[in-house]
Structure formats: C-alpha cells, structure tokens
Motif scaffolding. Structure first.
Motif, short mmCIF file in Angstrom:
data_model
loop_
_atom_site.label_atom_id
_atom_site.label_comp_id
_atom_site.label_asym_id
_atom_site.label_seq_id
_atom_site.Cartn_x
_atom_site.Cartn_y
_atom_site.Cartn_z
N ASP B 122 54.22 25.99 -25.96
CA ASP B 122 55.06 26.19 -24.78
C ASP B 122 55.85 27.46 -24.96
O ASP B 122 57.01 27.43 -25.39
N PRO B 123 55.26 28.60 -24.69
CA PRO B 123 55.94 29.87 -24.98
C PRO B 123 57.23 30.04 -24.19
O PRO B 123 57.34 29.60 -23.05
N HIS B 125 59.73 31.93 -21.87
CA HIS B 125 59.44 32.89 -20.84
C HIS B 125 60.67 33.14 -19.97
O HIS B 125 61.54 32.29 -19.84
N ASP B 128 61.81 34.67 -12.55
CA ASP B 128 62.38 35.52 -11.49
C ASP B 128 63.36 34.70 -10.64
O ASP B 128 63.64 33.54 -10.96
N ASP B 130 63.05 33.24 -7.92
CA ASP B 130 62.49 32.02 -7.31
C ASP B 130 62.09 30.99 -8.36
O ASP B 130 61.54 29.94 -8.00
N GLY B 131 62.30 31.32 -9.60
CA GLY B 131 61.98 30.36 -10.65
C GLY B 131 60.59 30.54 -11.25
O GLY B 131 60.26 29.91 -12.25
N TRP B 132 59.76 31.41 -10.67
CA TRP B 132 58.43 31.64 -11.22
C TRP B 132 58.54 32.40 -12.53
O TRP B 132 59.35 33.32 -12.65
N PRO B 133 57.71 32.05 -13.54
CA PRO B 133 57.78 32.77 -14.81
C PRO B 133 57.37 34.22 -14.61
O PRO B 133 56.51 34.53 -13.78
N GLN B 135 55.46 37.29 -16.01
CA GLN B 135 54.35 37.50 -16.92
C GLN B 135 54.54 38.81 -17.65
O GLN B 135 54.57 39.87 -17.05
N ASP B 137 53.20 41.21 -21.12
CA ASP B 137 51.98 41.41 -21.92
C ASP B 137 51.88 40.46 -23.09
O ASP B 137 50.85 39.87 -23.34
N VAL B 140 50.77 36.83 -22.50
CA VAL B 140 49.41 36.50 -22.07
C VAL B 140 48.66 36.00 -23.28
O VAL B 140 48.36 36.73 -24.19
N LYS B 141 48.40 34.72 -23.29
CA LYS B 141 47.79 34.11 -24.47
C LYS B 141 46.28 34.08 -24.31
O LYS B 141 45.77 33.94 -23.21
N LYS B 142 45.60 34.16 -25.41
CA LYS B 142 44.15 33.97 -25.39
C LYS B 142 43.89 32.53 -25.02
O LYS B 142 44.56 31.63 -25.49
#
Lengths: 346, 144
Positions: B122-123, B125, B128, B130-133, B135, B137, B140-142
C-alpha cells in the motif's frame, strides 16, 4: 453512500455525454461494446484487444464505458469509502459486492465498476496520462473477469500456444519458471500464439482457449539475452527497461496468430540447467497450484467461483512437466516429439 | 452436536488423490498428500479417536507409525484452521471421495504463502483537491 449509488452516479456522467466513440469486440462469440469518451483513451486501450474488434453489430452482452476527467463534462467522484477499505489487490472485503463490483487501488487514480444485473461496466482514470502502463497491456481485465462470473468462462494467468485449432496448450508455472520464454520461443518456431500472460478459457466440450490479449511482455534482461532480434519491434522503446518490454505479437507474427484453440493439455516448464529436454505427464494438482494463486490474486472478486472453475478446467485436461534444455533447438525438438507421441501430430 | 469438518472458508479439491486446500481470504494454499487425504475424506465426523482407530486398523502391521502420522497431520491441519470443530445445522457439507489406501503413505502437508506479502502493499501517496491520488514516477509499480 452504497456501492449501487456510487455506480449509478458514475454511470450518469457518461449517459449525459453525446459524443462517445464506440468499439465493438467479439469475445468467444459474444459482443462487447466499449464506449470511449475520447479518441485518446481509445488509442491507449485498443492495442492489446484490437484483434477482437468486429464490424458486426449484434446485441451487446456487456457495455463498458471508458472515461477520464478531461473528456467527460463532470469529474467522477473518488470512491467515498476510507482508503483502508481497499486492499493492495483493489478489493474491499467489507463492501457487499454480489450485484455491484468495484476495483480501486487507492494509490492509483483509476477505478473500475460493474453492475452484474445490467452488464454495464465503467473504467475511469483521472487523466489519460495516468493510466498505469500495465493496464494497457491487458485492457479491462478486471471487468472481463467480473463478466465471466455468470458465463461458462474464466480468465486464467497462463500463456498459451497451439499447433492448430484443435490442439492448444496452456503454459504456466511460478515466476521465473520460463513460461513466457517457452511460449515465445515456440511462436518463433512456428507454433500459434494465443497469449503469454492472461487468456480467456471458454468451458465446454472441448474447453477452448481464447486469445484475449495480443500483447506480449518480457523482462528487459530476458529480451536482450534471448530475443535480441525483437528490439526493433518494441512498443515502448523508451521505457522498457523501467517497465517490461511490450510487443504486439499479432503484428510481428501474423501467420502465427490464432484466435482460439481447443485445450489439449497444460505444460509446466522448468529450467533444469541440463542439456536434455523432457516432457512427461505429471500431477494435475501442480497445474492448479501454478494457475490459481496468481489468478485469484490479480482477480480477487468471486474467488470461490473462480477457484471452482479453474479446478474443473484443470481436472478435465492432462498436465505435463517440461524440463527445459539449455538448448533452444532441443526444446523445439522435444515439443515436436511430444505432439507426435501424445497426439499423433506431425 | 459439533463435528470436525473442513473449514467452510477453505476451498478444497481432490486431484488424482491429492488435496489442494486454498484459504482464499489469506491467499495461502496447501497441498496434502498421503494418508491425510483419506482422513479428510471421511469428514465430517464427531469422534476423532474412533476415526483414527478405524484408519489404523487398515494397517495392522504399522499401527503405531500410522497413528503418529495421523496425530501429526491432524495437529497441523487444526493449527492452520483447515479443520475446525463446529455445529452443523442444516448445512450442506461437501464430501470428497478418496479411496481407502492399500498401502501406508505418510501424510505431507505443504504450505504456499507467496501471495501473502503482496496483499500488504500500500504505497504512500499524495492526493489532489478531489482526493484522487497523484501519480508520480516512483509510485508507478511494476505489475506483480
């Protein structure tokens, strides 16, 4: 807010849009209608599923709405539950998901939703630039998984190759076992490709492997060591070392492309470090252990249903261990011998 | 009356005489081979001692060996909560048909917990307005 309320409020954002772009797919004879809010989103998700596209217009069995905040008039609200509601798999144990499903990993700005009754799904991402690179290699995987709950079908974490339409094999095994390499080496040697990561298994008599995604992925190291001639065909030449190397197999090997094949066996490759290559019958439970844990990890919804289907599929076919030689030619020869001895195919 | 049975939260299936047991909640899988398979196939039952005696009697020349094997695998299955003691009321219990073994093969319970670690990811983060994470670089997990 209930999951039903969240789904309906999200869907209303799309229903009020006038200029959605449509793409129709055929998966195992069933029509899928995807409605994109922008051409850019269509371009992002199409490559992995383009081979399924159809110009036929029949009654759609599922509709998927795809949008982002830039192309829809009103922004989708973030899922209203505490972020701890969702685990690392994007699954929320505490939400009742019999009729509506949600997939949300709180650190990624995308969400997928599904209404089982209406067979309507939604994929939303905050912006087209934030779509995780892997999502584009298996477009709408979680949505297809939800859909298969009520179908005689199951998505499975496995590669697949075939000799012809009547003779297909799943290739599976733990990470590092050599399944992608085995799969792609067989394609290079003239066998038909059906997938290297996820396939659609249509249950029936016989069970059928359906090629769900035309993309193939390789670790950068594996590409450079074993498939250096493929470098010019990279779809992500600038990022493959940070991600995985991505290819469009249908574009690279159009004569080796097959849309479906009857399932004749499951191969479990294993790097032996020896010169001799050997395929021999093995225990079916090893196939279940190779397929079920990762499949159910990636696709955590209705796991009991999926486990039961995977068990049935594995029970109905033979499993073969494949000790891989260090020599590619030996492996190819062994596979040919196996087809001749086991299936009388030359 | 309570009975010993396979935990209903465990998905189980018999393959060529071997059991695969999956705790779908935790992502832990088990394989069970040998005499333990026959023992489980006799569930549900009330009296563990009586069932052990019946199985032991199949191998009159290896009684203590067989008993020890059953006791050991039983302990492991109970510890992993694969076997539980529960009152069965109007519940349809799935049964498994395993043939009575003709020779004693020691039980082996193997545990596979590779998927467990991935459940915890659970990285951290940023979000914004509006509550959206957001993103970035390095977030961005494999895909695993």
């Amino acid at each position: 807010m209930t999951l039903k309320d969240y789904f309906e409020s999200s869907l209303n954002l799309f229903l009020s849009e006038k200029n959605l772009l449509n793409q129709n797919l055929d998966i195992a004879g069933r029509q899928v209608r995807i409605r994109f809010s922008s051409a850019r989103l269509l371009a992002q998700f199409s490559p992995s599923i383009q081979h399924l596209e159809t110009s036929e217009k029949r009654h759609e069995e599922i509709t998927i709405y795809v949008g982002d905040s830039k192309s829809i008039s009103n922004k989708l609200k973030i899922p209203p539950w505490n972020k701890d509601t969702f685990n690392a798999q994007g699954y929320a144990n505490i939400l009742e998901q019999k009729n509506y499903q949600i997939f949300f990993q709180p650190w990624i700005p995308q969400v997928s939703l599904y209404s089982r009754k209406h067979r309507i799904a939604i994929y939303w991402v905050n912006s087209e630039n934030e779509i995780p690179w892997w999502e584009k290699t298996f477009s709408f995987r979680i949505i297809f998984h939800w859909w298969t709950r009520d179908l005689p079908a199951q998505l499975m974490h496995a590669g697949a190759v075939a000799k012809n339409k009547e003779t297909g094999f799943l290739i599976t095994g733990p990470s590092g076992a050599g399944k992608s390499t085995t799969c792609l080496n067989l394609v290079k040697n003239g066998y038909q490709y059906l997938g290297d990561d996820y396939i659609w298994l249509e249950q029936g008599n016989p069970d059928k492997i359906i090629a769900l995604y035309q993309t193939a992925k390789l670790e950068a190291e594996n590409l450079l060591e074993r498939f250096p001639s493929w470098v010019p065909f990279l779809k992500n030449p600038d990022t493959y070392k940070k991600q995985k190397a991505i290819f469009d197999l249908k574009e690279m090997y159009p004569e080796n492309w097959l849309s479906e094949a009857s399932l004749k066996g499951i191969l479990l490759p294993r790097v032996s470090g020896k010169r001799v290559s050997k395929i021999e019958k093995s225990k079916k439970m090893l196939s279940l252990m190779a397929i079920a844990p990762t499949t159910l990890h990636h696709l955590p919804h209705h796991r009991e249903n999926s486990f039961k289907k995977i068990s049935e599929i594995v029970s109905n076919t033979n499993t073969y261990n494949w000790e891989l030689s260090t020599d590619k030619v030996e492996n190819s020869n062994e596979f040919q011998k196996f087809l001749a001895n086991e299936f009388s195919i030359n | 009356m309570s009975q010993f049975l396979l935990n209903p939260r465990i998905a189980a299936d018999l393959f060529d005489g071997d059991f695969i047991l999956a705790n779908l909640d935790t992502g832990i899988y088990y394989s069970l081979t040998g005499l333990g398979v026959f023992m489980i196939s006799k569930m549900p039952f009330e009296n563990q001692g009586k069932e052990f005696d019946e199985i032991v009697s199949i191998f009159p020349n290896q009684q203590s060996e067989v008993f020890e094997d059953l006791k050991t695998v039983w302990g492991k299955l109970v510890q992993e909560e694969i076997i539980i003691l529960k009152e069965i009321i109007n519940r349809k219990i799935k049964s498994y048909a395993a043939e009575q073994p003709s020779e004693f093969i020691p039980s082996k319970l193997s545990k596979y917990a590779d998927m467990q670690d991935l459940l915890m990811m659970d990285p951290i983060h940023e979000v914004d307005e509006d509550g959206w994470p957001v993103q970035e670089d390095d977030q961005v997990k494999k895909e695993k």
